[in-house]
Structure formats: structure tokens, C-alpha cells
Design a protein around this motif. Structure first.
Motif: not given
Length: 345
Positions: A248-276
Motif C-alpha cells: 500500500e505504501v508503495a502505491r502512495d496510500a494505506m488501506r487496510y482490509p476489514a478486520f473480519e477479512s483478516l480473521c477469515s484468513d486465520l480461520a477464526m471468528s472475530p470474537q475469538v481473535v479479539r479474545r486471543r
């Protein structure tokens, strides 16, 4: 907090060497705060902070990163420069390859690194002086540990070793080798080094240049000690965000994906990731802020980057919002931070 300790055996080795090359041992003890009793005890334990002071004192007094144990001097700053170069890698495999490359230019013939593949394992062979000037084999122990610890630190995950091996006869303190490497240790082998599963070469580098500054400043306090550590949720999220940040920085901007999307990549629910994350004493917002802060610090180090551009590249809609956030993170405005760092150059 756990008090980290190492064997006083290393203290005795360094002080014997200091005496043999004409350094004032008593002055070294006074400067480092190490008691005479500890300095004369081979089988005791010493706080790693004190051991780090001794190592740094020896570096300073010998003006040599191998303490003068190697007849071929290694200039002060060589390891730090090598670390900066290696940390630019994306994966652990690339980090080790960069290590081989830079040491072939910077270090004397008696210092270097070789990486081999062997039946699904990676064999790391530090090239270190072995000779009469280092009768206790301090250098090979120190450097072998260093190549394991730095790699583990870079991916923020302890790399479990399959085997560690050394070319010399088993020393009197061989029991401590098991503490250092937590694996099968063999002596009187054809070479010195260690091996681990090749899958670790694909691990992403999660550390940043700002973190490296702190690690180099604090080392070698923890080089000769490392508690077991598994891959944390924080480390996994940070690795993903760092990879995204670079693009993102190389493209002169920073945009993070939704938290839920990252949790999906970890194969965990957002609630579990927040607790961990809470169990690890952090949060998704804290991780994002830390990465944005470190990215901003790196960009501010280059005077050609305007503060307005840095604000956009770190995900802020306007410079004022970036300045407020940066001051909250560091205690300095972006302009103050840049000015203070440029003065140190």
C-alpha cells in the motif's frame, strides 16, 4: 517479569581473555557492575543485563566485534549493518540468503554463513574462527546462537531446532548447550551449525527497522537465553498487515482490509481473535497503530518525503490528523521527530 539469566561460564571466558590481551579486568568489573565472586564462578548464573554490559564493554575495549578472539578483526557495526540489510527480506529464506551475501563482502574469511538443504531440512553453517586464540570456543557458540536467535526474532516465532552440532570435543559445560538450543546436540562432527525444518523458510518477516534499532540496542542481553514461544495471534496479524503495508505504501496510500477479512484468513471468528489478542495484552487497533507509527518513522527519516505525503501514505485524510496521532504515539510532532533524527546523523 521473569529474570533472564545465562551461565557465568561466559563471564569467566571473556574476563580471562581480557586479562590475556592486557585489559584492566578490575576496571571492567567496576564498569559493568559484575561482582568479583560472579567473575570467578564457572558454574553459576548471571543476569543477562550484566552479561550484555560485559559483552558491550569488551566490544568497546577491543574495538572488535569478535572481542579479539579471532586474529582477523571484525569492525564494530558490521553485524548491525548486516541485520539492516537482511531485514529487508520478505521471508526467512530470503533473510538467510541476504546474510550469506552481505557477509561475503563485509566479513573476513574467518566469518560468514552457508545455508544448505538436506532431506527436507535447512542446515545453517556459521563460518567462525576456530583456533588457539579462542580455546574455549566462545565465538562459535556465540555466533551459532546469534544466527538462530536473530532468525527467530525476525519472524517473531521460536524456530524449533532438529539438531545442533559442533566440530570440537564435548566441553565441560556441554549441559548448557541443551539450554541454548533445546534439541539434540552432537560434538566431534564435521562442521558447526544447526538444522531445522525447511517449512520455516517460508515464514514472513514481521519485524520492522524501528524494532531492529531496539533489538540491537538491547542485544546481546537475550542471545544466550530464549524461552519457548509459539506463533501468537498478534504475530500472525502483524505479518499480514506488514505485507499489506509494503504494497500500500508503495502505491502512495494505506488501506487496510476489514478486520473480519483478516480473521477469515486465520480461520477464526472475530470474537475469538479479539479474545486471543486481549490475552496477549494487545488489540487490533494497537497493532495497526504500531505499524503505522513505525512506517511513518521510516518515511520521516528521508527528508525528501513531505509530511503531507507521509500522512496520505500512512492512511490519514489530512496532515493535521496525522500529526496529532504521531504525537500521541511518540510524544513528538512529525517535524520534531525528523529534526531530532537528522541531528544525530
Amino acid at each position: 517479569m521473569e529474570q533472564r539469566k545465562s551461565s557465568t561460564h561466559y563471564v569467566c571466558i571473556l574476563l580471562r581473555h581480557a586479562q590475556s590481551i592486557g585489559l584492566d579486568v578490575q576496571h571492567i568489573l567496576e564498569e559493568t557492575g559484575i561482582s568479583t565472586e560472579l567473575a570467578e564462578t564457572e558454574d553459576g548464573w548471571i543476569d543477562n543485563v550484566l552479561l550484555a554490559r560485559l559483552v558491550k564493554r569488551m566490544w568497546l575495549d577491543t574495538n572488535n566485534e569478535t572481542f579479539g578472539l579471532d586474529p582477523n578483526p571484525l569492525r564494530i557495526g558490521t553485524w548491525a549493518l548486516a541485520c539492516e540489510f537482511m531485514l529487508g527480506a520478505d521471508t526467512l529464506g530470503a533473510l538467510y540468503r541476504k546474510g550469506e551475501r552481505i557477509l561475503s563482502f563485509l566479513a573476513p574469511n574467518s566469518a560468514g554463513l552457508k545455508i544448505l538443504r538436506e532431506n527436507g531440512s535447512i542446515v545453517v553453517l556459521p563460518q567462525v574462527y576456530l583456533g588457539e586464540s579462542d580455546p574455549d570456543h566462545f565465538l562459535i557458540e556465540f555466533i551459532t546462537v546469534l544466527w538462530h536467535r536473530f532468525a527467530s526474532w525476525a519472524i517473531d516465532e521460536r524456530i524449533p531446532l532438529q539438531k545442533a552440532f559442533f566440530s570440537y570435543p564435548e566441553p565441560n559445560h556441554s549441559n548448557f548447550y541443551e539450554e541454548l538450543f533445546s534439541c539434540d546436540v552432537r560434538f566431534e562432527q564435521s562442521a558447526c551449525g544447526f538444522k531445522f525444518h525447511e517449512s520455516y523458510l517460508k515464514r514472513r518477516i514481521t519485524r520492522t527497522p524501528i524494532e531492529l534499532e531496539a533489538w540491537l540496542r538491547d542485544s546481546p542481553a537475550d542471545l544466550l537465553y530464549m524461552p519457548g514461544r509459539e506463533k501468537s495471534i498478534q504475530a500472525q496479524l502483524k505479518a499480514s498487515l506488514l505485507e499489506i503495508t509494503k504494497a500500500e505504501v508503495a502505491r502512495d496510500a494505506m488501506r487496510y482490509p476489514a478486520f473480519e477479512s483478516l480473521c477469515s484468513d486465520l480461520a477464526m471468528s472475530p470474537q475469538v481473535v479479539r479474545r486471543r489478542l486481549a490475552d496477549e495484552g494487545t488489540s487490533y487497533q494497537h497493532i495497526k497503530d504500531a505499524i503505522r507509527c513505525e512506517t511513518a518513522q521510516v518515511l520521516l527519516a528521508n527528508p525528501e518525503n513531505s509530511i503531507s505525503d507521509i500522512a496520505v501514505r500512512t492512511g490519514f485524510s489530512e496532515p493535521a490528523a496525522f500529526s496529532r496521532a504521531f504525537k500521541k504515539w511518540t510524544g513528538e510532532s512529525p517535524a520534531q521527530y525528523r529534526s531530532s533524527r537528522l541531528k544525530k546523523r
